[in-house]
Design an enzyme around this catalytic site. Structure first.
Site, PDB file in Angstrom:
ATOM      1  N   ARG A  75       0.832  -1.209   0.000  1.00 59.70           N
ATOM      2  CA  ARG A  75       0.000   0.000   0.000  1.00 59.70           C
ATOM      3  C   ARG A  75       0.865   1.257   0.000  1.00 59.70           C
ATOM      4  NH1 ARG A  75      -5.020  -1.686  -0.210  1.00 59.70           N
ATOM      5  NH2 ARG A  75      -5.449  -3.714   0.748  1.00 59.70           N
TER       6      ARG A  75
ATOM      7  N   ILE B 183       2.139   4.842   0.868  1.00 56.95           N
ATOM      8  CA  ILE B 183       2.219   5.506   2.171  1.00 56.95           C
ATOM      9  C   ILE B 183       1.332   6.753   2.223  1.00 56.95           C
ATOM     10  CG2 ILE B 183       4.155   7.090   1.732  1.00 56.95           C
ATOM     11  CD1 ILE B 183       5.399   6.002   4.365  1.00 56.95           C
TER      12      ILE B 183
ATOM     13  N   ASN C 125       4.283   6.167 -13.924  1.00 57.71           N
ATOM     14  CA  ASN C 125       4.863   7.463 -14.277  1.00 57.71           C
ATOM     15  C   ASN C 125       6.308   7.264 -14.720  1.00 57.71           C
ATOM     16  OD1 ASN C 125       2.501   8.894 -13.475  1.00 57.71           O
ATOM     17  ND2 ASN C 125       3.155   8.755 -11.333  1.00 57.71           N
TER      18      ASN C 125
ATOM     19  N   HIS D 176       7.303   1.270 -10.849  1.00 57.30           N
ATOM     20  CA  HIS D 176       6.172   0.824 -10.040  1.00 57.30           C
ATOM     21  C   HIS D 176       4.889   1.148 -10.767  1.00 57.30           C
ATOM     22  CE1 HIS D 176       7.508   4.846  -8.824  1.00 57.30           C
ATOM     23  NE2 HIS D 176       6.231   5.150  -8.671  1.00 57.30           N
TER      24      HIS D 176
ATOM     25  N   HIS E 110       1.080   2.016 -10.167  1.00 60.13           N
ATOM     26  CA  HIS E 110       0.064   2.435  -9.194  1.00 60.13           C
ATOM     27  C   HIS E 110      -1.241   1.704  -9.531  1.00 60.13           C
ATOM     28  CE1 HIS E 110       2.110   6.216  -7.674  1.00 60.13           C
ATOM     29  NE2 HIS E 110       2.761   6.063  -8.815  1.00 60.13           N
TER      30      HIS E 110
HETATM   31  P1  5GP Z   1       5.749   8.179  -8.298  1.00 61.25           P
HETATM   32  O1  5GP Z   1       5.390   9.637  -8.119  1.00 61.25           O
HETATM   33  O2  5GP Z   1       7.239   7.939  -8.319  1.00 61.25           O
HETATM   34  O3  5GP Z   1       5.029   7.563  -9.466  1.00 61.25           O
HETATM   35  O4  5GP Z   1       5.148   7.440  -7.033  1.00 61.25           O
HETATM   36  C1  5GP Z   1       5.859   7.185  -5.870  1.00 61.25           C
HETATM   37  C2  5GP Z   1       4.857   6.764  -4.825  1.00 61.25           C
HETATM   38  O5  5GP Z   1       5.545   6.143  -3.771  1.00 61.25           O
HETATM   39  C3  5GP Z   1       4.074   7.926  -4.211  1.00 61.25           C
HETATM   40  O6  5GP Z   1       2.665   7.721  -4.405  1.00 61.25           O
HETATM   41  C4  5GP Z   1       4.464   7.890  -2.742  1.00 61.25           C
HETATM   42  O7  5GP Z   1       3.396   8.218  -1.862  1.00 61.25           O
HETATM   43  C5  5GP Z   1       4.935   6.472  -2.550  1.00 61.25           C
HETATM   44  N1  5GP Z   1       5.965   6.288  -1.527  1.00 61.25           N
HETATM   45  C6  5GP Z   1       7.097   7.031  -1.360  1.00 61.25           C
HETATM   46  N2  5GP Z   1       7.845   6.552  -0.352  1.00 61.25           N
HETATM   47  C7  5GP Z   1       7.167   5.467   0.121  1.00 61.25           C
HETATM   48  C8  5GP Z   1       7.450   4.537   1.189  1.00 61.25           C
HETATM   49  O8  5GP Z   1       8.461   4.608   1.880  1.00 61.25           O
HETATM   50  N3  5GP Z   1       6.521   3.559   1.387  1.00 61.25           N
HETATM   51  C9  5GP Z   1       5.386   3.454   0.641  1.00 61.25           C
HETATM   52  N4  5GP Z   1       4.544   2.454   0.936  1.00 61.25           N
HETATM   53  N5  5GP Z   1       5.100   4.307  -0.362  1.00 61.25           N
HETATM   54  C10 5GP Z   1       5.983   5.297  -0.621  1.00 61.25           C
END
Ligand code: 5GP
Ligand code: ZN
Length: 114
Positions: free
Chosen positions: A29, A31, A87, A100, A102
């Site tokens: 999940r 954060i 992304n 990753h 989403h």
């Molecule tokens: P991005 O913007 O790179 O596509 O998404 C990164 C996602 O990782 C964000 O939605 C952010 O909330 C999540 N995230 C960042 N650090 C952590 C973490 O330490 N644990 C978890 N579970 N999610 C994280």
């Protein structure tokens, strides 16, 4: 990839709320959830961005989508609908440079994204 947060989650060095795991991928999940379901699906091996995917690593993306499908099923949103987003780089909003997917759902969503 010693400094990568998602590698640390994959190895168990950092805690996460894990919802699915197999030999190649892990789902946990987010954060800072943007919806009732907000799960991140990652490959256990480090890949920086979608730009770094190649023929050899591309089957991993299929495994990530299978995991996303399973997560949606378990969270009961398969039929209502959900969104899968990856992304890539700055203008798309990538902040963690370990690919990753989403998986977002549990509420209505608009289109297109802002
Ligand atoms: P991005 O913007 O790179 O596509 O998404 C990164 C996602 O990782 C964000 O939605 C952010 O909330 C999540 N995230 C960042 N650090 C952590 C973490 O330490 N644990 C978890 N579970 N999610 C994280
Ligand atoms: Zn990593």
């Amino acid at each position: 990839m010693d400094q990568c947060i998602f590698c640390k989650i994959a190895s168990g060095a950092l805690q996460a709320d894990r919802v699915y795991e197999d030999d190649e991928v892990l789902a946990f999940r987010d954060i800072a959830p943007l919806a009732p379901t907000h799960v991140l699906v990652i490959p256990k091996r480090h890949i920086d961005t979608l730009n770094d995917l190649d023929e050899l690593s591309s089957p991993l993306v299929g495994r990530m989508f299978l995991a996303a499908r399973e997560v949606a099923l378990r969270d009961g949103i398969s039929e209502r609908g959900y969104r899968t987003v990856m992304n890539c780089n700055a203008e798309a909003g990538q902040v963690i440079f370990h690919i990753h997917l989403h998986v977002i759902g549990g509420r209505p969503m608009g289109w297109p994204p802002g």
